[in-house]
Design a protein around this motif. Structure first.
Motif, mmCIF file in Angstrom:
data_model
loop_
_atom_site.group_PDB
_atom_site.id
_atom_site.type_symbol
_atom_site.label_atom_id
_atom_site.label_comp_id
_atom_site.label_asym_id
_atom_site.label_seq_id
_atom_site.Cartn_x
_atom_site.Cartn_y
_atom_site.Cartn_z
ATOM 1 N N ILE A 224 0.833 -1.205 0.000
ATOM 2 C CA ILE A 224 0.000 0.000 0.000
ATOM 3 C C ILE A 224 0.860 1.245 0.000
ATOM 4 O O ILE A 224 0.552 2.231 -0.682
ATOM 5 N N LYS A 225 1.976 1.223 0.740
ATOM 6 C CA LYS A 225 2.854 2.393 0.810
ATOM 7 C C LYS A 225 3.515 2.676 -0.532
ATOM 8 O O LYS A 225 3.836 3.829 -0.836
ATOM 9 N N PRO A 228 1.462 5.011 -3.718
ATOM 10 C CA PRO A 228 1.692 6.428 -4.056
ATOM 11 C C PRO A 228 2.911 6.628 -4.945
ATOM 12 O O PRO A 228 2.914 7.519 -5.800
ATOM 13 N N ILE A 271 1.508 9.046 6.929
ATOM 14 C CA ILE A 271 0.510 9.669 6.056
ATOM 15 C C ILE A 271 1.100 10.568 4.987
ATOM 16 O O ILE A 271 0.409 10.899 4.016
ATOM 17 N N PHE A 274 0.650 9.633 1.266
ATOM 18 C CA PHE A 274 -0.723 9.700 0.754
ATOM 19 C C PHE A 274 -1.168 11.143 0.538
ATOM 20 O O PHE A 274 -1.994 11.414 -0.323
ATOM 21 N N TYR A 275 -0.590 12.076 1.312
ATOM 22 C CA TYR A 275 -0.798 13.486 1.001
ATOM 23 C C TYR A 275 -0.214 13.810 -0.370
ATOM 24 O O TYR A 275 -0.829 14.521 -1.186
ATOM 25 N N LEU A 277 0.194 11.678 -2.775
ATOM 26 C CA LEU A 277 -0.677 11.014 -3.749
ATOM 27 C C LEU A 277 -1.851 11.905 -4.123
ATOM 28 O O LEU A 277 -2.178 12.061 -5.313
ATOM 29 N N ILE A 278 -2.488 12.521 -3.137
ATOM 30 C CA ILE A 278 -3.635 13.393 -3.405
ATOM 31 C C ILE A 278 -3.217 14.596 -4.240
ATOM 32 O O ILE A 278 -3.877 14.961 -5.220
#
Length: 297
Positions: A224-225, A228, A271, A274-275, A277-278
């Motif tokens: 999952i990591k 991104p 996190i 994932f920031y 990624l957004i």
């Protein structure tokens, strides 16, 4: 500011990022050849780590021999997985195949917890020295092994796709499956090869990470990591996966430094990717090196 700690974290981030890049290449390899995102990639890492540890501890094999046997096992596992589970789904909607990979992830998690247990286990000492001093920084020997293997794997990927017939067949299949089949390329064999390579490389990553930390089901979070990193570099770009992995690896460690020294939030390390990624999806939906799909409406 603690510059020594910052330098240490940046070096660790570069090394871990190279490993992330290797796992990201597995994502890209599967996607380019089959147009499927494999959400069971993290479980491949866990499986490789557990199998190698089993060979070392239960079968009393030397680490090098256990490592080679694990590569053979992961190759057979990848081929069997594609032939038995995924090949019957050829021609089905992509979302169906993606849901199968999610179900496979859950099944493998439960199976490995049942066979190997839930507790983390460490490898017996493999190296004579646990760390090596490089330019005044203490780097774990397992990290050096990780860096060396990452470079070798990336070089092997480049040579495979550039010069080998199988690599050219895989590139042709990624470009257009129907055209590749009309040229006499067996798309089924290409798919099996892609999943086998993905399983082997993921298994290597699982072993290396298991050497650094320990082997447990928590290794699956790496899958999952790394996602991104794949999106950052471009879902269909091998080079993008490597670059994205290095960026995410360094970013994680910089986030840990900033959090520990200034913010004290406690979870920025987890996190931060994932920031990113957004933000990337908002600015460059196809990533840094991804191919833009232009469709008429």
């Amino acid at each position: 500011m603690n510059w020594a700690l910052l330098s240490q974290l940046v070096v660790n981030g570069l090394i871990v990022g190279m490993l992330y890049g290797v796992v990201a290449m597995c994502f890209v390899l599967i996607y380019k050849s089959t147009q499927v995102v494999n959400f069971a990639q993290g479980e491949f890492l866990v499986l490789g780590g557990w199998v190698c540890l089993w060979f070392v501890t239960d079968m009393q094999m030397p680490f090098v021999l256990a490592f080679l046997f694990t590569l053979v096992f992961m190759t057979l596992f990848g081929i069997l997985l594609q032939v038995v589970i995924l090949r019957p789904l050829i021609g089905e909607p992509i979302i169906s195949v993606i849901m199968v990979t999610i179900g496979l992830s859950i099944f493998l998690q439960a199976l490995m917890n049942w066979i190997f247990g839930n507790s983390a286990e460490r490898f017996p000492p493999v190296f004579e020295t646990e760390s090596i001093a490089i330019f005044g920084l203490n780097v774990e020997t397992a990290y050096i092994m990780s860096l060396a293997m990452s470079v070798v794997i990336m070089g092997a990927f480049y040579a495979f796709f550039r010069f080998s017939k199988c690599g050219l067949a895989m590139r042709a299949t990624a470009f257009d499956q129907q055209v590749a089949q009309s040229l006499g390329i067996s798309v089924k064999q290409v798919f099996a090869m892609a999943w086998a390579i993905s399983a082997v490389v993921s298994g290597i990553a699982g072993i290396v990470i298991g050497l650094v930390n320990s082997v447990s089901s928590s290794l699956a979070i790496i899958g999952i990591k790394v996602f991104p990193a794949v999106i950052l570099g471009g879902l269909d770009s091998i080079i993008g996966g490597v670059v994205g992995g290095i960026i995410i690896g360094v970013l994680e460690n910089l986030a840990e430094f900033i959090d520990g020294q200034f913010l004290n939030w406690g979870n920025l390390f987890t996190i931060a990717p994932f920031y990113v990624l957004i933000v990337i999806l908002m600015i460059k939906p196809y990533g840094l090196f991804g191919t833009k799909d232009i469709e008429r409406i």
